[in-house]
Design an enzyme around this catalytic site. Structure first.
Site, PDB file in Angstrom:
ATOM      1  N   SER A 180       0.807  -1.230   0.000  1.00  0.00           N
ATOM      2  CA  SER A 180       0.000   0.000   0.000  1.00  0.00           C
ATOM      3  C   SER A 180       0.835   1.272   0.000  1.00  0.00           C
ATOM      4  CB  SER A 180      -0.887   0.048   1.251  1.00  0.00           C
ATOM      5  OG  SER A 180      -1.874  -0.920   1.187  1.00  0.00           O
TER       6      SER A 180
ATOM      7  N   HIS B 255      -2.510   0.915  -4.658  1.00  0.00           N
ATOM      8  CA  HIS B 255      -1.927  -0.232  -5.373  1.00  0.00           C
ATOM      9  C   HIS B 255      -2.171   0.009  -6.863  1.00  0.00           C
ATOM     10  CE1 HIS B 255      -1.455  -3.115  -1.908  1.00  0.00           C
ATOM     11  NE2 HIS B 255      -2.256  -2.212  -1.378  1.00  0.00           N
TER      12      HIS B 255
ATOM     13  N   HIS C  73      -5.410  -9.157  -1.705  1.00  0.00           N
ATOM     14  CA  HIS C  73      -5.447  -9.470  -0.267  1.00  0.00           C
ATOM     15  C   HIS C  73      -6.513 -10.516   0.032  1.00  0.00           C
ATOM     16  CE1 HIS C  73      -3.785  -5.357  -0.483  1.00  0.00           C
ATOM     17  NE2 HIS C  73      -3.107  -5.679   0.605  1.00  0.00           N
TER      18      HIS C  73
ATOM     19  N   TYR D 211      -8.645 -10.369   2.376  1.00  0.00           N
ATOM     20  CA  TYR D 211      -9.933  -9.740   2.716  1.00  0.00           C
ATOM     21  C   TYR D 211     -10.765  -9.383   1.472  1.00  0.00           C
ATOM     22  CZ  TYR D 211      -7.346  -5.358   1.895  1.00  0.00           C
ATOM     23  OH  TYR D 211      -6.565  -4.379   1.349  1.00  0.00           O
ATOM     24  N   GLU D 212     -10.149  -9.464   0.271  1.00  0.00           N
ATOM     25  CA  GLU D 212     -10.917  -9.182  -0.942  1.00  0.00           C
ATOM     26  C   GLU D 212     -11.825 -10.362  -1.320  1.00  0.00           C
ATOM     27  OE1 GLU D 212      -8.710  -6.768  -4.091  1.00  0.00           O
ATOM     28  OE2 GLU D 212      -7.056  -7.530  -2.868  1.00  0.00           O
TER      29      GLU D 212
ATOM     30  N   ALA E 264       2.670  -1.900   4.296  1.00  0.00           N
ATOM     31  CA  ALA E 264       2.399  -0.849   5.270  1.00  0.00           C
ATOM     32  C   ALA E 264       1.860  -1.563   6.501  1.00  0.00           C
ATOM     33  CB  ALA E 264       1.365   0.114   4.714  1.00  0.00           C
TER      34      ALA E 264
ATOM     35  N   MET F 239      -2.265  -6.647   7.047  1.00  0.00           N
ATOM     36  CA  MET F 239      -3.258  -7.556   6.437  1.00  0.00           C
ATOM     37  C   MET F 239      -2.707  -8.247   5.197  1.00  0.00           C
ATOM     38  SD  MET F 239      -6.458  -4.917   6.532  1.00  0.00           S
ATOM     39  CE  MET F 239      -6.703  -3.797   7.916  1.00  0.00           C
ATOM     40  N   SER F 240      -1.398  -8.398   5.120  1.00  0.00           N
ATOM     41  CA  SER F 240      -0.831  -8.959   3.877  1.00  0.00           C
ATOM     42  C   SER F 240       0.434  -9.764   4.174  1.00  0.00           C
ATOM     43  CB  SER F 240      -0.505  -7.813   2.909  1.00  0.00           C
ATOM     44  OG  SER F 240       0.587  -7.060   3.381  1.00  0.00           O
TER      45      SER F 240
ATOM     46  N   ASN G  29       1.448   3.864  11.158  1.00  0.00           N
ATOM     47  CA  ASN G  29       0.648   4.350  12.294  1.00  0.00           C
ATOM     48  C   ASN G  29       1.072   3.566  13.526  1.00  0.00           C
ATOM     49  OD1 ASN G  29      -0.939   2.299  10.490  1.00  0.00           O
ATOM     50  ND2 ASN G  29      -1.647   1.960  12.571  1.00  0.00           N
TER      51      ASN G  29
ATOM     52  N   HIS H 116      -7.678   4.295   5.875  1.00  0.00           N
ATOM     53  CA  HIS H 116      -6.756   3.799   4.841  1.00  0.00           C
ATOM     54  C   HIS H 116      -6.004   4.978   4.206  1.00  0.00           C
ATOM     55  CE1 HIS H 116      -5.039   1.168   1.868  1.00  0.00           C
ATOM     56  NE2 HIS H 116      -5.573   1.861   0.880  1.00  0.00           N
TER      57      HIS H 116
HETATM   58  N1  HPA Z   1      -3.484  -2.597  11.170  1.00  0.00           N
HETATM   59  C1  HPA Z   1      -3.634  -3.440  10.129  1.00  0.00           C
HETATM   60  N2  HPA Z   1      -3.137  -3.167   8.918  1.00  0.00           N
HETATM   61  C2  HPA Z   1      -2.468  -2.030   8.752  1.00  0.00           C
HETATM   62  C3  HPA Z   1      -2.282  -1.107   9.794  1.00  0.00           C
HETATM   63  C4  HPA Z   1      -2.818  -1.418  11.077  1.00  0.00           C
HETATM   64  O1  HPA Z   1      -2.693  -0.657  12.048  1.00  0.00           O
HETATM   65  N3  HPA Z   1      -1.557  -0.071   9.317  1.00  0.00           N
HETATM   66  C5  HPA Z   1      -1.306  -0.363   8.003  1.00  0.00           C
HETATM   67  N4  HPA Z   1      -1.867  -1.544   7.655  1.00  0.00           N
END
Ligand code: HPA
Length: 281
Positions: free
Chosen positions: A30, A61, A83, A85-86, A113, A211-212, A235, A247
């Site tokens: 990402s 992406h 991903h 989750y898709e 990310a 998530m990847s 973050n 996001h």
């Molecule tokens: N959690 C899950 N996926 C993420 C995060 C997060 O805090 N930051 C970037 N991708």
């Protein structure tokens, strides 16, 4: 996993890039799609031209496969990924790994990310992935019967190759790029974590969450590729307590990390290109 879908995807790339001889593949996560604009692009192919891959349904992406040259050596660059989750099945996630294997690439570099769980992490930090915790609630090798993914019960003692992790860390030192290392936990998403889940992840020993990455790492390791992973911390836990996470925040923060990860990967790949025949079989 339906291997005929993977084969069709590979054939489309083989005919688009007939002279490709990549030793290495980079999957850019990402907001990181432009990180390798320091390399010369030899050819590009839109993901829509690769059957079974489909376009990443997420902002940040860009959905291009690049054949690039760095220090005279070919690498494959996937600008974006699919991903779990898709809910598109494992094939679109496995296709970049399968194409890489079939084209002879033996090193997989995975970037993402991620949310930082260690108190001292800050947005913009880089973390070499030492190991992972799979809490996706699934595994891309469930139901596998194809020999390409190795034995039925894959060893995972060193999913992330210790020698290449060291090389990456040395490249960071040479360029004076601050970097940490730690454990990446992969959730299914698409929700970000609750405060209770963050506490649980910390107790489990995770240093970053996303998530990847883990599905591709499982597949590439099982197939015998060397794997390394880099998390770009976008973050942190402390920030999450007082501000909602979106996001857009993640993609914007990933842009902040771009200069550092660009410099790191460029240095690492130049070093690799010079020594490729003795470091990879
Ligand atoms: N959690 C899950 N996926 C993420 C995060 C997060 O805090 N930051 C970037 N991708």
């Amino acid at each position: 996993m339906n291997v005929s879908i993977l084969k069709r995807a590979y054939q489309s790339v083989q005919s688009a890039f007939p002279n490709a001889k990549p030793y290495c593949t980079v999957i850019l996560g990402s907001g990181l799609g432009n990180v390798l604009n320091t390399c010369k692009t030899v050819k590009s192919l839109d993901y829509s031209k690769i059957p079974g891959l489909g376009n990443p349904g997420v902002a940040g992406h860009s959905g291009q496969l690049l054949l690039c040259k760095i220090s005279g050596k070919h690498i494959l660059v996937f600008q974006g990924r699919r991903h779990f989750y898709e809910n598109v099945g494992w094939e679109p996630i496995a296709i970049p790994v399968y194409i890489s294997l079939k084209l002879g690439s033996s090193l997989m570099i995975l970037t993402n990310a991620a949310g930082g769980l260690k108190k001292k992490m800050r947005p913009g930090d880089l973390m070499i992935i030492d190991d992972h915790i799979n809490i996706l609630g699934s595994n891309p090798l469930i139901g596998n019967t194809d020999k390409i993914w190795g034995p039925k019960f894959a060893d995972q003692t060193h999913v992330y190759d210790p020698t290449f992790r060291k090389k990456l860390s040395k490249a960071a030192n040479r360029k004076q790029i601050p970097i940490t290392s730690g454990i990446y936990a992969a959730t299914s998403g698409p929700t970000y974590e609750t405060p209770a889940e963050i506490k649980a992840l910390c107790a489990m020993g995770a240093d970053a969450v996303g998530m990847s990455t883990v599905p591709e790492a499982i597949l590439a390791n099982a197939a015998g590729m060397k794997v390394i992973g880099i998390s770009c911390i976008t973050n942190t836990v402390s920030r999450r307590n007082d501000k909602k996470l979106t996001h857009e925040d993640v993609v914007n923060s990933a842009a902040m990390v771009q200069p550092a990860i660009r410099a790191l990967l460029t240095e690492f790949l130049k070093d690799m290109a010079a020594n490729v025949s003795d470091s990879l079989k």
